[in-house]
Every structure is written in C-alpha cells, then in structure tokens.
Scaffold this active site. Structure first.
Site, PDB file in Angstrom:
ATOM      1  N   THR A   1      12.014  -3.498 -63.381  1.00 38.79           N
ATOM      2  CA  THR A   1      10.765  -4.029 -64.234  1.00 38.79           C
ATOM      3  C   THR A   1      10.210  -5.238 -63.248  1.00 38.79           C
ATOM      4  O   THR A   1       9.643  -6.236 -63.053  1.00 38.79           O
ATOM      5  CB  THR A   1      10.676  -4.736 -65.825  1.00 38.79           C
ATOM      6  OG1 THR A   1      12.008  -5.265 -65.034  1.00 38.79           O
ATOM      7  CG2 THR A   1      11.143  -4.187 -65.942  1.00 38.79           C
ATOM      8  N   GLY A   2      10.842  -5.506 -62.425  1.00 45.92           N
ATOM      9  CA  GLY A   2      10.422  -6.536 -60.589  1.00 45.92           C
ATOM     10  C   GLY A   2      11.262  -7.398 -60.790  1.00 45.92           C
ATOM     11  O   GLY A   2      10.621  -8.781 -60.143  1.00 45.92           O
TER      12      GLY A   2
ATOM     13  N   HIS B   1       5.180  27.108 -79.662  1.00 48.71           N
ATOM     14  CA  HIS B   1       5.402  26.399 -79.931  1.00 48.71           C
ATOM     15  C   HIS B   1       4.412  24.398 -79.701  1.00 48.71           C
ATOM     16  O   HIS B   1       4.400  24.435 -80.333  1.00 48.71           O
ATOM     17  CB  HIS B   1       6.705  26.308 -78.689  1.00 48.71           C
ATOM     18  CG  HIS B   1       7.832  25.134 -79.388  1.00 48.71           C
ATOM     19  ND1 HIS B   1       8.766  24.840 -79.891  1.00 48.71           N
ATOM     20  CD2 HIS B   1       7.504  24.260 -78.836  1.00 48.71           C
ATOM     21  CE1 HIS B   1       9.395  24.446 -80.242  1.00 48.71           C
ATOM     22  NE2 HIS B   1       8.645  22.839 -79.254  1.00 48.71           N
ATOM     23  N   GLU B   2       3.794  25.165 -78.810  1.00 52.19           N
ATOM     24  CA  GLU B   2       3.640  23.797 -78.271  1.00 52.19           C
ATOM     25  C   GLU B   2       1.973  23.268 -78.247  1.00 52.19           C
ATOM     26  O   GLU B   2       1.598  22.370 -79.013  1.00 52.19           O
ATOM     27  CB  GLU B   2       2.866  23.927 -76.477  1.00 52.19           C
ATOM     28  CG  GLU B   2       4.106  23.982 -75.224  1.00 52.19           C
ATOM     29  CD  GLU B   2       5.644  22.393 -75.756  1.00 52.19           C
ATOM     30  OE1 GLU B   2       4.903  22.169 -76.279  1.00 52.19           O
ATOM     31  OE2 GLU B   2       6.503  23.504 -75.727  1.00 52.19           O
TER      32      GLU B   2
ATOM     33  N   PRO C   1      14.802  -4.932 -68.688  1.00 50.96           N
ATOM     34  CA  PRO C   1      15.050  -3.224 -68.002  1.00 50.96           C
ATOM     35  C   PRO C   1      14.984  -3.325 -66.912  1.00 50.96           C
ATOM     36  O   PRO C   1      14.349  -4.313 -65.634  1.00 50.96           O
ATOM     37  CB  PRO C   1      13.940  -2.463 -68.727  1.00 50.96           C
ATOM     38  CG  PRO C   1      13.021  -3.164 -69.668  1.00 50.96           C
ATOM     39  CD  PRO C   1      13.094  -4.232 -69.488  1.00 50.96           C
TER      40      PRO C   1
HETATM   41  P1  ADP Z   1      14.457  -4.649 -60.925  1.00 51.96           P
HETATM   42  O1  ADP Z   1      15.471  -5.963 -59.966  1.00 51.96           O
HETATM   43  O2  ADP Z   1      14.214  -5.569 -62.190  1.00 51.96           O
HETATM   44  O3  ADP Z   1      15.507  -3.514 -61.286  1.00 51.96           O
HETATM   45  P2  ADP Z   1      12.900  -4.501 -58.047  1.00 51.96           P
HETATM   46  O4  ADP Z   1      13.050  -5.798 -58.277  1.00 51.96           O
HETATM   47  O5  ADP Z   1      14.021  -3.675 -57.770  1.00 51.96           O
HETATM   48  O6  ADP Z   1      13.814  -3.775 -60.008  1.00 51.96           O
HETATM   49  O7  ADP Z   1      11.914  -3.581 -58.408  1.00 51.96           O
HETATM   50  C1  ADP Z   1      12.043  -2.511 -58.332  1.00 51.96           C
HETATM   51  C2  ADP Z   1      10.728  -1.685 -57.206  1.00 51.96           C
HETATM   52  O8  ADP Z   1      10.062  -1.021 -57.988  1.00 51.96           O
HETATM   53  C3  ADP Z   1      10.322  -2.729 -56.548  1.00 51.96           C
HETATM   54  O9  ADP Z   1      10.538  -3.115 -55.298  1.00 51.96           O
HETATM   55  C4  ADP Z   1       8.538  -1.955 -56.658  1.00 51.96           C
HETATM   56  O10 ADP Z   1       8.475  -1.514 -55.775  1.00 51.96           O
HETATM   57  C5  ADP Z   1       8.576  -1.625 -58.225  1.00 51.96           C
HETATM   58  N1  ADP Z   1       7.923  -3.220 -58.889  1.00 51.96           N
HETATM   59  C6  ADP Z   1       8.722  -3.021 -60.063  1.00 51.96           C
HETATM   60  N2  ADP Z   1       8.190  -4.185 -60.543  1.00 51.96           N
HETATM   61  C7  ADP Z   1       6.413  -4.644 -60.151  1.00 51.96           C
HETATM   62  C8  ADP Z   1       5.445  -5.362 -59.911  1.00 51.96           C
HETATM   63  N3  ADP Z   1       5.450  -5.896 -61.156  1.00 51.96           N
HETATM   64  N4  ADP Z   1       4.942  -5.060 -59.106  1.00 51.96           N
HETATM   65  C9  ADP Z   1       4.708  -4.368 -58.550  1.00 51.96           C
HETATM   66  N5  ADP Z   1       6.106  -3.819 -58.179  1.00 51.96           N
HETATM   67  C10 ADP Z   1       6.956  -2.993 -58.711  1.00 51.96           C
END
Ligand code: ADP
Length: 606
Positions: A212-213, A429-430, A209
């Site tokens: 996610t890094g 409600h809550e 998704p």
């Molecule tokens: P994607 O390419 O999967 O859309 P990115 O690598 O561009 O996501 O991540 C966006 C930002 O989210 C990064 O610059 C970082 O700050 C943060 N991030 C996402 N996953 C991690 C992780 N596992 N550890 C540390 N920071 C993360």
C-alpha cells in the site's frame, strides 16, 4: 537514489593476513637471509692462516667431523674438514687463537635482532596504519567499527538526490501524507516546535496491508525533508549469534545521531518487535535486539532530529513496550486505496508509460476493486507489456482491462482444450451467476462474462463491478452475494440435472460469507450482537479463530448450512423462472466466449 556502501571485510581478516605474512617470513625467508657467509676452505688454508696468526675463534665439531673458525675480526666464518693433526692445539694456542666456549653463531647477531624484532613491529604498524585509514574513509571516524566488524549495522544510507521520491509520487493516502507532512515540517525547522516546547514523536508506525506504499511514504518523507534516509529491514537485525542484532541496533543509532537530522526506516519491524512472551526456548537474539531498540529509543531526546519510521502489516503482534508513548507513539494507517485513490495511483503510474488519450481510468479503477497500490502498478506495467507484445505504440483501454484479468485470474490458457460438454457446462455456470446477480436488486452490475480458461485454473468467470465506493455492506447485499455465488451450480442443476466440480471456489466463498454474517457481523437472530470469532491478521488475509463453546460451534455450523441452503434455493427459483433467458444467454456465451455486461443486459431486457 545514491547509496553508500559500508566495507565488507572484517578487521580480523587483516590481522590474519598480517600474521600469515610474519609466519612465512620467520620460517622461510629469515633463516636464509640471516645466514652469515660461511666459506669452505681446505685444511692447508686453515694451517697457513694459523701460522700467520689470522685465526680468531676456533670450534671443533667432532660429531660433524669439521672445524669452524673465524678470522680475527669475527666477520667471516670458515669451515674445513678435520685431519689427524696431533700438534694442532699447541700451534693454535701459540698463534693467539681463542677456543670457543659457546658455539660459533652461524647468523650475524645484528641482522638477526633486526629481522626478528624490528621488522615484525614495522609490518604491524604498517598494517595498522592501512586499516585505520580505510576505516576513517568508510565510517567517517576511526572508532566507528567494533573489533572484527561484528555486529556492524549494514543499513543502506540514501543520501538526498535529485530523483528522490516526493509526496506527489505517492497517490491517494491523503490522511497518511497529512500526518507525515508534520514530520517534514519539523525536520525543516525544528526551532518552531522547540520554541513552544513541543517535541516530535520519536517513532511513527506505518501500518497497513502489503503493497500500500508504506516504504514509499517513508522515502517520500526523507525526500521532502531533504535529509539522509537510513533504511533497514527488521529481519536484517536478527543474526545467528545472540547479541549481534543488539550491536547492530547500537551502531545504526550511532550513525543516525551523527547524521541528524535524519530518518531511520525499519521495514517489517514485526521481525524484531514481536511480543516477548517469556516462553521457554524463546528467541533470545530477537528479544535482546528488541531490548536494545527500546533502550536506544529511550536514550535520545525527542528533539535530536532522528525520526524513526517503521512499517508493519501485523501491528497486533508488536510488543506493547514498543508502541507505548515515547517510542512509537504515533500510528499512521496506510489502508488499501478507495476508488478515488486507485484512480490516482493508476494515473501516477500511467505517467511512466505511453497510453492512449481515451483511456478511462475511473472505469479501470472500478474494475480493480480491492487492489493495492503495488497491484495497480503491476496492472499498468502488464498493460504496457501487452501493448509491446501486440506491436502497438500506445497502451489502450483493453490492454488495461485484460491486465486486470491477468492479475485476478492469470493469463489466458490458449491451448486448453475443453470438451464440448465442458464448454456448455461452463457457459451455463457463468450465466447462472450473472442472471442471479441481475435479478436481485442488491447486486453489483455485471461487467463481463468469459469462458476462456485462465492459468489460475478458472475455466471462466463473471466480473461484477460496483459503480461507487463501498465501505459498508448491508445484510441484503451479503445475502444477494451468496445467492449469486450459488447461481452457477444452480444453473448446472437446472440444465443438466447433474453437478460438477466447477463450483468449488464459489462454495468456499459463500461459506466464508455466511459464517462471517453469523460469527462476526451479528446478522443472525439466534446470536444477536455476540462476537463468536476474532480476526487475527487484519492485514494479511484475516484468518479468524472461534471464541465460543463447542455447543455454540455446532449451532453455528447448522446456521451456516441453513443460510447457504436458503440462498441456493433462492438462486434455483430465480433461474427456474427465467429458464428461457438462461438458455438463450448460455447459447450466446457459448458462441461468443466473452460477452460484455451491456450485451448481457440487452438480451436480458429484450
Ligand atoms: P509496502 O511497503 O506498503 O509493502 P511499497 O511502498 O513497497 O509497499 O510499495 C510497493 C510499490 O507499489 C511501490 O514501489 C509503488 O510502485 C506502488 N505503490 C504502492 N502504493 C502506491 C501509491 N499510493 N502511489 C503510487 N504507487 C504506489
């Protein structure tokens, strides 16, 4: 990171400038420069020069009513007016002057040849030299650019630098890191692999998704291996003209091979790698670009040291030719982080800010269930911003908790004015949600209840936080969740005997869950384990399409209604039984506006 930019101006630009200079020169400066000196003299001088025998060539221009003549060496041209002079021809003849057959050139032949031939060639050679020097400097070779600079890849090259991202900067994602560590080890010492005859995968596909890094992991591979890193987004290949993208791919691979060992990272590869479905009016440019990519990936040997990493969140839409072994033959899933992963990510990002000692990251990670790495990074930053706004030097636990709510529900709407009746409705409600959740064994504990309106439009919300990690959900848990979702509306009915629009979001979620139970999780007796729906975009919201007959669809709809109705009734029963607590808690929430799970439980258990 250090970034090397390629030149922006295409070659054609320099050629146009050269042509413009030459044209201006020929039309404006040349005639002026090449003009031979013409001296105007009176008729008397002409007569006396004739008598002295100093006239070289004579040309009579009757129409202009003038005579042109040169001196004996032909260097100077003279001009004089015509006079009625009957004996002129004889006198000229006698003086040895020649009568010109061709008109006297007003320009000097040598100068004219020099200006119209030698100078343009010199200008062209000069500009050519200039361009080739520029190209050599920018591209690392004189032949690296095509004519006009068209189709040149504008991949950013990140050369290794001290601030490069390392695996330690990427928190969690241990499986992905393990997988990629092999590639780093290969880039460090390819001979170890070559000796045994193993070849590295040419391409590695990072799927998961958004946020996610994936990009971070690719950069970390380059950082760990200390090799150049070419980065380009899939959409950058697709141009307006067919064939340009393909030539960009060629150029990118050419550059990469020159810099091998190196890493080429193509982000959002689905922009070019979509299935070629042969539809009429398909995207020719995209398909040609993809074909070129496939050809290039086949074209280099596994051990050249160029490793292609690509990221996508729509793996199912990729062309099978791209994902077959020999191209992107390895797939590394980069999933949303679990509880431990979330905590680790929070800690990594918290290193960049000044946080109080007593911040409980496990608790924050628990609250931020389902958040991606990018969202967690955002949460930490929001907390730091909040601390600055409040004039504090350290980020506290409450900053982080509040920023989770900001990310989930938006900022607090300070000036939203609810009527008294509305505020009571929201309180009931809550509390309805919270009470139904608390009275069922399969629900997550309540963490916080608030009736402060948010910018997202929510007038209040109940936050439930699971204590541990949750990978599976049982049928009972989903049923409890649906009942909890209907609890808000049920409380309104019981207290006011009427209903409001406040439950629209609950209704949507409850219906979604009930439908998924029947169509995807095989949790209804009527359909047993038959898949009635397929999920299309696993990583992007997961929209589903029905795969059954119209009759079955009607039956599914009836079953969904039954299920939700049952849960609604269950919620009503729970609240009816606990009516006194419902009133007491709603009153407490109405007064306090925000209460914690502990306060809630204390009153409930009293
Ligand atoms: P994607 O390419 O999967 O859309 P990115 O690598 O561009 O996501 O991540 C966006 C930002 O989210 C990064 O610059 C970082 O700050 C943060 N991030 C996402 N996953 C991690 C992780 N596992 N550890 C540390 N920071 C993360």
């Amino acid at each position: 990171m250090h970034e090397v930019k390629t030149p922006k101006k295409p070659l054609i630009f320099y050629y146009c400038v050269a042509l413009l200079i030459l044209a201006l020169f020929n039309f404006l400066a040349m005639p002026w420069l090449a003009q031979r000196q013409i001296r105007e003299v009176d008729y008397g001088t002409f007569m006396s020069m004739t008598e002295r025998g100093e006239v070289g060539v004579v040309e009579v221009q009757e129409q202009e009513n003038q005579i042109l003549f040169t001196d004996k060496d032909g260097t100077t041209v003279y001009e004089t007016g015509m006079m009625p002079d009957p004996g002129l021809t004889e006198r000229l003849y006698a003086s040895g002057a020649k009568f010109s057959g061709v008109p006297i050139e007003r320009t000097s032949p040598l100068l004219s040849a020099l200006l119209s031939w030698v100078l343009p060639i010199a200008v062209f050679i000069g500009i050519g030299q200039l361009i080739s020097r520029k190209m050599t400097k920018n591209m690392g070779g004189p032949n690296a650019m095509m004519f006009g600079g068209m189709g040149k890849s504008n991949a950013k090259i990140y050369v290794q630098s001290s601030e490069g991202i390392k695996f330690s900067d990427v928190a969690g994602e241990d499986e992905a890191k393990e997988n990629l560590a092999e590639i780093v080890s290969y880039l460090h010492d390819p001979s170890k692999y070559q000796e045994i005859g193993a070849s590295m995968p040419k391409g590695v596909l990072l799927v998961g998704p958004p946020g996610t890094g994936k990009t971070m992991l690719a950069k970390a591979v380059a950082g760990e291996a200390s090799v150049p890193f070419f980065s380009m987004s899939g959409s950058e290949f697709v141009e307006m003209f067919v064939g340009m993208g393909a030539s960009k791919v060629r150029d990118l691979f050419k550059q990469a091979k020159e810099k091998a060992p190196c890493i080429v990272f193509i982000d959002e590869i689905d922009a070019i790698g979509k299935k070629r479905d042969g539809q009429i009016g398909g995207n020719d440019e995209r398909e040609q670009t993809l074909n070129q990519l496939l050809t290039e990936m086949d074209g280099f040997e596994g051990n050249t040291g160029v490793i292609i990493l690509a990221a996508t969140n729509r793996p199912e839409s990729l062309d099978p030719a791209l994902t077959r072994p020999g191209r992107f033959d390895r797939r590394v899933p980069v999933e949303l982080p679990d509880l431990k992963g979330r905590e680790a990510i929070l800690r990594v990002h918290a290193r960049k800010i000044k946080a109080a000692e007593d911040v409980d990251y496990t608790q924050i990670a628990r609250m931020a269930s389902g958040a991606s790495g990018a969202e967690l990074a955002n949460i930490v930053n929001e907390a730091a911003l909040r601390a600055v706004r409040d004039g504090r030097k350290l980020v506290t636990q409450s900053d982080l908790e509040e920023s989770i709510e900001v990310v989930i529900a938006g900022y607090q709407k300070k000036n939203a004015i609810l009527t008294d009746q509305e505020k009571w409705t929201v309180s009931y409600h809550e509390i309805g949600h919270a009470l139904v959740a608390a009275r069922q064994t399969h629900s997550a504990p309540v963490q916080k209840i608030t009736i402060i309106p948010r910018t997202s439009g929510a007038l209040g919300y109940t936050m439930q936080v699971d204590t541990g990690n949750h990978y599976l959900m049982t049928k009972e848990e989903i049923e409890a969740k649906i009942a909890t979702l209907t609890g808000g509306r049920a409380a309104e009915e019981i207290r006011f005997g009427t209903i409001s629009t406040g439950a629209s979001n609950d209704i949507e979620q409850a219906t979604k869950l009930a439908r998924a139970m029947i169509t995807r999780y095989g949790m209804s007796e009527d359909f047993d384990m038959v898949a009635l729906e397929t999920v299309n975009n696993q990583y992007l919201g997961g929209d589903a399409s029905l795969a059954c007959s119209a009759d079955t669809q009607a039956l599914i709809d009836r079953k969904v209604v039954e299920l939700v109705k049952e849960s609604h009734q269950k919620a009503l029963d729970i609240l009816e039984k606990d009516r006194a607590k419902l009133d007491e808690l709603a009153k407490y929430l109405y007064e306090k506006e925000t209460i914690t799970g502990d306060e809630f439980m204390a009153i409930l258990d009293a």
